[in-house]
Enzyme design. Structure first.
Site, PDB file in Angstrom:
ATOM      1  N   CYS A 283      19.852  -0.835  64.922  1.00 48.09           N
ATOM      2  CA  CYS A 283      20.490  -0.522  66.204  1.00 48.09           C
ATOM      3  C   CYS A 283      21.940  -0.973  66.295  1.00 48.09           C
ATOM      4  O   CYS A 283      22.342  -1.945  65.660  1.00 48.09           O
ATOM      5  CB  CYS A 283      19.744  -1.190  67.346  1.00 48.09           C
ATOM      6  SG  CYS A 283      18.052  -0.642  67.468  1.00 48.09           S
TER       7      CYS A 283
ATOM      8  N   CYS B   3      14.743 -12.476  53.189  1.00 53.59           N
ATOM      9  CA  CYS B   3      14.250 -11.344  52.390  1.00 53.59           C
ATOM     10  C   CYS B   3      14.372 -11.634  50.886  1.00 53.59           C
ATOM     11  O   CYS B   3      13.713 -10.994  50.073  1.00 53.59           O
ATOM     12  CB  CYS B   3      14.948 -10.047  52.788  1.00 53.59           C
ATOM     13  SG  CYS B   3      16.743 -10.123  52.761  1.00 53.59           S
TER      14      CYS B   3
ATOM     15  N   GLY C 149      22.158   3.346  63.440  1.00 56.90           N
ATOM     16  CA  GLY C 149      20.971   3.992  63.997  1.00 56.90           C
ATOM     17  C   GLY C 149      21.213   5.462  64.216  1.00 56.90           C
ATOM     18  O   GLY C 149      22.103   5.834  64.980  1.00 56.90           O
TER      19      GLY C 149
ATOM     20  N   CYS D   7      20.580 -16.341  57.278  1.00 58.33           N
ATOM     21  CA  CYS D   7      19.184 -16.052  56.989  1.00 58.33           C
ATOM     22  C   CYS D   7      19.166 -15.205  55.716  1.00 58.33           C
ATOM     23  O   CYS D   7      19.770 -14.124  55.671  1.00 58.33           O
ATOM     24  CB  CYS D   7      18.544 -15.263  58.129  1.00 58.33           C
ATOM     25  SG  CYS D   7      16.887 -14.661  57.710  1.00 58.33           S
TER      26      CYS D   7
ATOM     27  N   CYS E 198      11.446  -8.322  56.099  1.00 61.05           N
ATOM     28  CA  CYS E 198      12.270  -8.894  57.168  1.00 61.05           C
ATOM     29  C   CYS E 198      11.530  -8.714  58.485  1.00 61.05           C
ATOM     30  O   CYS E 198      11.050  -7.621  58.767  1.00 61.05           O
ATOM     31  CB  CYS E 198      13.624  -8.192  57.237  1.00 61.05           C
ATOM     32  SG  CYS E 198      14.600  -8.697  58.666  1.00 61.05           S
TER      33      CYS E 198
ATOM     34  N   CYS F  52      22.229 -12.809  59.582  1.00 58.91           N
ATOM     35  CA  CYS F  52      21.575 -11.969  58.564  1.00 58.91           C
ATOM     36  C   CYS F  52      22.566 -11.664  57.436  1.00 58.91           C
ATOM     37  O   CYS F  52      23.551 -10.947  57.630  1.00 58.91           O
ATOM     38  CB  CYS F  52      21.108 -10.674  59.216  1.00 58.91           C
ATOM     39  SG  CYS F  52      20.571  -9.445  58.031  1.00 58.91           S
TER      40      CYS F  52
ATOM     41  N   TYR G 162      24.823  -4.820  53.107  1.00 59.13           N
ATOM     42  CA  TYR G 162      24.543  -3.398  53.240  1.00 59.13           C
ATOM     43  C   TYR G 162      24.817  -2.797  54.623  1.00 59.13           C
ATOM     44  O   TYR G 162      25.393  -1.724  54.731  1.00 59.13           O
ATOM     45  CB  TYR G 162      23.083  -3.149  52.867  1.00 59.13           C
ATOM     46  CG  TYR G 162      22.585  -1.750  53.130  1.00 59.13           C
ATOM     47  CD1 TYR G 162      22.968  -0.685  52.318  1.00 59.13           C
ATOM     48  CD2 TYR G 162      21.730  -1.482  54.192  1.00 59.13           C
ATOM     49  CE1 TYR G 162      22.511   0.601  52.561  1.00 59.13           C
ATOM     50  CE2 TYR G 162      21.266  -0.189  54.428  1.00 59.13           C
ATOM     51  CZ  TYR G 162      21.660   0.846  53.616  1.00 59.13           C
ATOM     52  OH  TYR G 162      21.207   2.110  53.858  1.00 59.13           O
TER      53      TYR G 162
ATOM     54  N   ASN H 102      19.357  -5.028  70.043  1.00 54.28           N
ATOM     55  CA  ASN H 102      19.421  -4.923  68.590  1.00 54.28           C
ATOM     56  C   ASN H 102      18.715  -6.145  68.010  1.00 54.28           C
ATOM     57  O   ASN H 102      19.070  -7.269  68.335  1.00 54.28           O
ATOM     58  CB  ASN H 102      20.885  -4.887  68.143  1.00 54.28           C
ATOM     59  CG  ASN H 102      21.064  -4.958  66.637  1.00 54.28           C
ATOM     60  OD1 ASN H 102      22.102  -5.377  66.157  1.00 54.28           O
ATOM     61  ND2 ASN H 102      20.079  -4.546  65.874  1.00 54.28           N
ATOM     62  N   GLY H 103      17.718  -5.905  67.165  1.00 53.39           N
ATOM     63  CA  GLY H 103      16.969  -7.008  66.569  1.00 53.39           C
ATOM     64  C   GLY H 103      15.482  -6.768  66.705  1.00 53.39           C
ATOM     65  O   GLY H 103      15.065  -5.677  67.101  1.00 53.39           O
TER      66      GLY H 103
END
Ligand code: AMP
Length: 468
Positions: free
Chosen positions: A10, A445, A36, A442, A391, A245, A251, A110-111
């Site tokens: 998002c 992943c 998105g 974080c 994730c 993140c 990416y 978003n999240g």
């Protein structure tokens, strides 16, 4: 089937005190489209009422002169969405919009919330009727139930109960509000265009509308924007730690954005340079997989001294609705998005650089494309460590079983891809590329170390729970 995954999650935008608010939000969303592609929406207000338009599809398809004109007022919020919670239905498109106790409220998120399932069950037992299957709707219900009179106080009450990753923009008749969760998983930035404040997931949205980037909304901070200006309110104490993140840098975000204090393109270049140091190889060219591998490939080329070349060209006009009636067309469809520059790669040793491998499906096709085009050697380099863990905070990675690096050794992955060699960047090399220290990010992943514990990890859990 096109082998690409459905893209992204998002993007958020908001503005207050700008005469052409709906057009500004439209432009803002345009620059956040990469976050998105499934649905989008705008809610505006003229101080009296809220006006909404949302639908499935890209920003350019959903909005036009006629519907933007109807979105009246000098303030508003917008959202682009890819579903990470709740499936792709128009009812799940955001902003969510409700009337309660004579007030209107619009929310865009978003999240991913990690305790939305138990919260939703609790709310439903207490009489709430949900209109969507989005985890985001719990914000609205928790706010509506609060006894507080002020909207920010209601929000603070709601946030006390919520766990997970959230950047939010909210709109009432007279306020624009921005929120970032206490760990700061997802980005949210404050900008200024003349006297108007704006909020956006990424700074590239400010560049498009000629707004100046002021600062990030801090983790644990609420910013309230009214005609009196911007007020900062904390709902969680400042902490030395955060959980930005790292995959935003690798990416998701646009290379021209400043995210967590750094220009994404420059971080990616450094990732590529570190990759070249860790996994050198003799080759004729470094070739980026467009567009996700471009910045890292540049970094790899600079650091290794191997010239950068374009060996693969992307068709930017491939929509999600690519028609594939038969297997024959499907097989051709795999090639619709990319074409190889045969004369460039024929007889050459190439290093192809991409940002990540998830399932390995598209990467395998890419390697084959280069071989079919006559490349003598194909070396694959990946500008992040192997993805081994899902994730739960808003990025759409498949389950651990579907992640290729979780199932296979490096040797097996290399064989599966059909590459002459394979090199992933190490965790150390990745963290060396960002300026903030390790405990600010974080990287679950890659490491499996989740900064906050979760209880509902299933993407469709809300749908299941709402059906029973
Ligand atoms: P694959 O080889 O099938 O795992 O696909 C790798 C490609 O997927 C890379 O080019 C990545 O840029 C891209 N990618 C990585 N993560 C995601 C994601 N969460 N959603 C969509 N595409 C992704």
């Amino acid at each position: 089937m096109l082998q690409d995954y459905p893209k992204h999650y998002c993007g958020l935008f908001g503005i207050f005190g700008c005469p052409e608010a709906s057009y500004m939000i439209y432009l803002g969303l345009y620059s956040l489209q990469h976050r998105g592609e499934e649905s989008c929406g705008i809610v505006t207000s003229d101080g009296e009422e809220l006006y909404l338009h949302k639908d499935m599809g890209l920003v350019a398809d959903v909005f036009n002169e006629d519907n933007l004109k109807l979105l009246k007022g000098d303030r508003g919020i917008g959202h682009v969405r890819y579903s990470t919670t709740g499936s792709s239905l128009v009812k799940n498109a955001q902003p969510l919009f409700v009337d309660y106790l004579g007030n209107s409220l619009a929310v865009a998120h978003n999240g991913n919330l990690i305790n939305s399932e138990p919260l939703r069950k609790e709310l439903e037992r207490a009489g709430s009727i949900f209109a969507t299957t989005c985890d985001s709707e719990v914000f609205v219900h928790l706010m509506a139930r609060s006894k507080e009179t002020d909207v920010v106080m209601r929000l603070k009450r709601a946030l006390k109960k919520i766990k997970g990753a959230y950047s939010l923009v909210l709109l009432t008749e007279d306020q624009l509000i921005g929120v970032r969760d206490p760990d700061g998983f997802r980005p949210l930035c404050i900008g200024k265009k003349g006297d108007s404040y704006c909020l956006a997931s990424e700074t590239c949205a400010f560049d498009l509308i000629d707004a100046k980037f002021v600062r990030e909304v801090e983790p644990g901070e609420i910013v309230r924007i009214t005609k009196n200006g911007l007020e900062s309110i904390r709902f969680a104490p400042k902490s030395e730690k955060s959980a930005h993140c790292i995959f935003e840098h690798i990416y998701f975000s646009r290379p021209d954005s400043i995210v967590f204090g750094e220009t994404v393109h420059l971080v990616r270049q450094k990732l590529g340079a570190n990759l070249a140091k860790e996994h050198p190889v003799e080759a004729d060219f470094v070739i980026p997989i467009p567009d996700s591998g471009t910045s890292a490939a540049l970094g790899y080329a600079h650091a290794s001294g191997i010239p950068l070349e374009l060996g693969i060209i992307r068709n930017h006009y491939v929509g999600r609705t690519f028609i594939q009636p038969s297997q024959r067309i499907r097989d051709l469809g795999v090639k619709v998005k990319f074409n190889i520059l045969r004369e460039v790669v024929r007889g050459k040793r190439v290093v192809i650089v991409d940002d990540s491998i998830v399932r390995g499906t598209t990467s395998k096709i890419r390697v084959k494309n280069f071989r079919d085009a006559g490349a003598k050697e194909v070396h694959m380099r990946i500008s992040c460590p192997p993805h081994r863990h899902p994730c739960f905070y808003g990025i759409d990675f498949p389950s651990a079983e579907e992640l290729i690096a979780n199932r296979y050794s490096m040797k097996q992955i290399q064989e599966y891809l059909g590459a002459d060699s394979l090199g992933y960047l190490s965790q150390k090399g990745m963290l060396d590329a960002v300026k903030l220290c390790k405990d600010k990010y974080c990287a679950a992943c890659f490491t499996g170390e989740y900064p906050i514990l979760f209880s509902n990890a299933d993407k469709y859990s809300l749908e299941k729970s709402s059906k029973c």
